[in-house]
Design a protein around this motif. Structure first.
Motif, PDB file in Angstrom:
ATOM      1  N   ASN A  70       0.843  -1.188   0.000  1.00  0.00           N
ATOM      2  CA  ASN A  70       0.000   0.000   0.000  1.00  0.00           C
ATOM      3  C   ASN A  70       0.880   1.240   0.000  1.00  0.00           C
ATOM      4  N   PHE A  71       0.243   2.413  -0.001  1.00  0.00           N
ATOM      5  CA  PHE A  71       0.948   3.680   0.172  1.00  0.00           C
ATOM      6  C   PHE A  71       1.174   3.867   1.673  1.00  0.00           C
ATOM      7  N   ASN A  72       2.415   3.923   2.087  1.00  0.00           N
ATOM      8  CA  ASN A  72       2.737   4.017   3.503  1.00  0.00           C
ATOM      9  C   ASN A  72       3.356   5.366   3.836  1.00  0.00           C
ATOM     10  N   PHE A  73       3.213   5.771   5.096  1.00  0.00           N
ATOM     11  CA  PHE A  73       3.626   7.104   5.528  1.00  0.00           C
ATOM     12  C   PHE A  73       4.353   7.029   6.861  1.00  0.00           C
ATOM     13  N   SER A  74       5.128   8.052   7.144  1.00  0.00           N
ATOM     14  CA  SER A  74       5.713   8.176   8.471  1.00  0.00           C
ATOM     15  C   SER A  74       4.698   8.845   9.392  1.00  0.00           C
ATOM     16  N   ARG A  75       4.869   8.630  10.669  1.00  0.00           N
ATOM     17  CA  ARG A  75       4.004   9.302  11.633  1.00  0.00           C
ATOM     18  C   ARG A  75       4.118  10.814  11.451  1.00  0.00           C
ATOM     19  N   ASN A  76       2.994  11.494  11.405  1.00  0.00           N
ATOM     20  CA  ASN A  76       2.901  12.944  11.200  1.00  0.00           C
ATOM     21  C   ASN A  76       3.264  13.376   9.778  1.00  0.00           C
ATOM     22  N   GLY A  77       3.553  12.432   8.883  1.00  0.00           N
ATOM     23  CA  GLY A  77       3.948  12.782   7.524  1.00  0.00           C
ATOM     24  C   GLY A  77       2.796  12.709   6.545  1.00  0.00           C
ATOM     25  N   PHE A  78       2.890  13.487   5.471  1.00  0.00           N
ATOM     26  CA  PHE A  78       1.840  13.446   4.449  1.00  0.00           C
ATOM     27  C   PHE A  78       2.397  13.116   3.065  1.00  0.00           C
ATOM     28  N   THR A  79       3.670  12.760   2.988  1.00  0.00           N
ATOM     29  CA  THR A  79       4.288  12.327   1.734  1.00  0.00           C
ATOM     30  C   THR A  79       4.523  10.824   1.814  1.00  0.00           C
ATOM     31  N   HIS A  80       3.929  10.064   0.876  1.00  0.00           N
ATOM     32  CA  HIS A  80       4.053   8.611   0.937  1.00  0.00           C
ATOM     33  C   HIS A  80       5.462   8.168   0.562  1.00  0.00           C
ATOM     34  N   PHE A  81       5.839   7.003   1.059  1.00  0.00           N
ATOM     35  CA  PHE A  81       7.173   6.473   0.812  1.00  0.00           C
ATOM     36  C   PHE A  81       7.363   6.113  -0.663  1.00  0.00           C
ATOM     37  N   LEU A  82       8.583   6.258  -1.116  1.00  0.00           N
ATOM     38  CA  LEU A  82       8.973   5.847  -2.464  1.00  0.00           C
ATOM     39  C   LEU A  82      10.098   4.832  -2.361  1.00  0.00           C
ATOM     40  N   PRO A  83      10.235   3.914  -3.316  1.00  0.00           N
ATOM     41  CA  PRO A  83       9.359   3.755  -4.489  1.00  0.00           C
ATOM     42  C   PRO A  83       8.025   3.096  -4.124  1.00  0.00           C
ATOM     43  N   THR A 163       5.981   4.038  11.431  1.00  0.00           N
ATOM     44  CA  THR A 163       5.490   3.883  10.059  1.00  0.00           C
ATOM     45  C   THR A 163       4.009   3.537  10.084  1.00  0.00           C
ATOM     46  N   LEU A 164       3.247   4.235   9.257  1.00  0.00           N
ATOM     47  CA  LEU A 164       1.806   4.016   9.155  1.00  0.00           C
ATOM     48  C   LEU A 164       1.509   3.319   7.840  1.00  0.00           C
TER      49      LEU A 164
END
Length: 302
Positions: A70-83, A163-164
């Protein structure tokens, strides 16, 4: 050796060899033929109950796709991880084939917990996450007008450390061709009560309010659906100091506001910047309150 002893030894040998082969090919952590149960927890989930939001799922007319990625994010972050995982791109490719035929729309809802900090320019962190994923869909050839976004606060999200995993839902539905949005009215609303970023003396640091967050969401919605729409970000200063220096400071503030909006998902090519310096004060410069309000950038739709 008696026949009975030989028989017993044969049984023991069969058990030992069978156990060895079973553990080697069926139960080893390195094996690749063990069956995967439908409710098995993917590696990216907590050790507790799997949250269904952790799964990437596209279900609608002509498509039934899911992946543990899935599209995953850091806590408090709004930019998804790449790749982005290949399995997601595979699902998007199938969905685009369907959307290219027309008649369907996608709603992306992003989620965040109440404890997370919203450092984006959007109404909440879930909305910002949905907007970032929408931009990725667009980079894969989807149309702005085919995608709507929303954000909600929800506390049953799957964290592992900081990590969310997959705080998103995707809903595909038929387009309602009878439903229309009055874009002219939305533009008038935005420009009548424009987005204004205020700055401290001599600085280019944005101080955004909750009301500003909703204005950014409205602007993003308008730009996504109205072809050739542009934003004008105009920098202003108070009347203290050298006029030429203030013109440069106003431009610096306008450029900073642009970078802030771009960081939050608005396409850079849709934003023009300029500076009025102290030439067109928004408020009375004879008071400290008026001077403070003149240190700003006003963002309107052209």
């Amino acid at each position: 050796m008696s026949k009975k002893s030989t028989y017993v030894l044969g049984i023991l040998a069969t058990i030992i060899i069978g156990s060895f082969l079973y553990h080697k090919f069926c139960c080893s952590s390195d094996g690749n033929i063990s069956p995967i149960k439908e409710n098995s927890t993917p590696a990216n989930a907590n050790s507790g109950t799997l949250n269904q939001l952790s799964l990437f799922s596209l279900k609608g007319k002509g498509i039934d796709f899911s992946s543990h990625d899935n599209f995953n994010f850091s806590r408090n972050g709004f930019t998804h991880f790449l790749p982005v995982p290949d399995s997601i791109d595979l699902g998007l490719s199938s969905l685009k084939t369907i959307f290219d035929k027309g008649g369907q729309k996608l709603r992306i809802t992003g989620f965040a917990t109440a404890e997370e900090m919203n450092n984006s320019s959007f109404p909440n962190l879930g909305f910002a996450r949905a907007n970032g994923v929408k931009d990725y869909f667009i980079s894969k050839g989807f149309l702005d007008s085919d995608i709507e976004i929303n954000g909600e606060i929800r506390d049953n999200l799957s964290f592992k450390n900081d990590t969310l995993f997959g705080p998103l839902s995707f809903m595909i539905s038929e387009k309602d061709n009878t439903a229309t949005t009055d874009w002219t009215a939305l533009k008038e609303k935005i420009n009548t009560n424009p987005l204004i970023f205020y700055f401290k003396t001599g600085q280019a640091y944005i101080i955004a309010s909750k009301e500003d967050h909703q204005k950014v969401a409205d602007i993003s919605n308008y730009l996504n659906h109205v072809e050739d729409a542009k934003l004008e970000a105009v920098g202003h200063t108070d009347n203290k100091g050298n006029a030429d220096t203030n013109i440069r400071l106003g431009q610096k503030r306008a450029d900073f506001a642009k970078s802030y909006l771009v960081k939050n998902g608005i396409v850079a090519e849709k934003i023009n910047t300029s500076s009025k310096g102290p030439a067109e004060p928004m408020n009375d410069n004879s008071t400290k309150e008026g001077q403070a309000k003149n240190r700003c950038v006003v963002v309107k739709i052209n």
